[in-house]
Design a protein around this motif. Structure first.
Motif, PDB file in Angstrom:
ATOM      1  N   MET A   1       0.827  -1.192   0.000  1.00 54.68           N
ATOM      2  CA  MET A   1       0.000   0.000   0.000  1.00 54.68           C
ATOM      3  C   MET A   1       0.873   1.259   0.000  1.00 54.68           C
ATOM      4  SD  MET A   1      -3.033   1.058   0.007  1.00 54.68           S
ATOM      5  CE  MET A   1      -4.059   2.384   0.465  1.00 54.68           C
ATOM      6  N   ASN A   2       1.871   1.297   0.880  1.00 54.01           N
ATOM      7  CA  ASN A   2       2.765   2.452   0.941  1.00 54.01           C
ATOM      8  C   ASN A   2       3.585   2.577  -0.341  1.00 54.01           C
ATOM      9  OD1 ASN A   2       1.928   3.171   3.466  1.00 54.01           O
ATOM     10  ND2 ASN A   2       3.513   1.993   4.516  1.00 54.01           N
ATOM     11  N   LEU A   3       3.904   1.449  -0.955  1.00 53.40           N
ATOM     12  CA  LEU A   3       4.665   1.457  -2.192  1.00 53.40           C
ATOM     13  C   LEU A   3       3.863   2.118  -3.322  1.00 53.40           C
ATOM     14  CD1 LEU A   3       7.282   0.565  -3.524  1.00 53.40           C
ATOM     15  CD2 LEU A   3       6.184  -1.598  -4.079  1.00 53.40           C
ATOM     16  N   ILE A   4       2.567   1.850  -3.390  1.00 50.19           N
ATOM     17  CA  ILE A   4       1.703   2.458  -4.410  1.00 50.19           C
ATOM     18  C   ILE A   4       1.635   3.968  -4.216  1.00 50.19           C
ATOM     19  CG2 ILE A   4      -0.665   2.597  -5.271  1.00 50.19           C
ATOM     20  CD1 ILE A   4      -0.934  -0.376  -4.655  1.00 50.19           C
TER      21      ILE A   4
END
Length: 135
Positions: A1-4
């Motif tokens: 999620m944080n990567l997106i």
């Protein structure tokens, strides 16, 4: 999620730089295509004919005998000779010519009398020139 969440802004920035680079290359190609005799449109909407091309500037004839100097970056578009002629001389392109309309034999001629509303005719409610005066 944080990567997106981290990748989305990076992708957007890359796409913006890519489109800007493409526009710059198109402008560069257009500026190298400038040659004397070509019709151009400036970023201000001025139509002119190229008289001379220098390193940084272009000499444009905006009226017969009137030559001005513009930077190359001020040229928005190089026009086709037919398009330039149609714009300058008001001639529509061949595919834009209106179809001739058949005239009706029994049509009555229409008077080309300009409508005017003078102070006197407005007070009198003159039928010929204007609307009746409201009181």
């Amino acid at each position: 999620m944080n990567l997106i969440i981290l990748l989305l802004p990076i992708i957007a920035i890359v796409l913006m730089f890519r489109s800007q680079k493409k526009r710059q290359s198109q402008m560069q190609q257009m500026q190298t295509a400038l040659e004397p005799g070509a019709g151009v449109r400036t970023i201000g909407g001025l139509y002119a004919q190229v008289k001379a091309v220098n390193d940084e500037t272009v000499e444009l004839e905006i009226a017969p005998g009137v030559v001005t100097h513009f930077t190359k970056s001020a040229i928005a578009a190089v026009l086709d000779p037919q398009e330039y002629d149609a714009i300058i001389n008001g001639r529509p392109a061949d595919d834009e010519l209106p179809e001739p309309e058949a005239e009706e034999a029994d049509a009555e001629p229409v008077e080309d009398k300009p409508l005017s509303l003078s102070k006197d005719s407005a007070e009198k409610g003159d039928v010929e020139g204007g609307a009746p005066a409201s009181k």
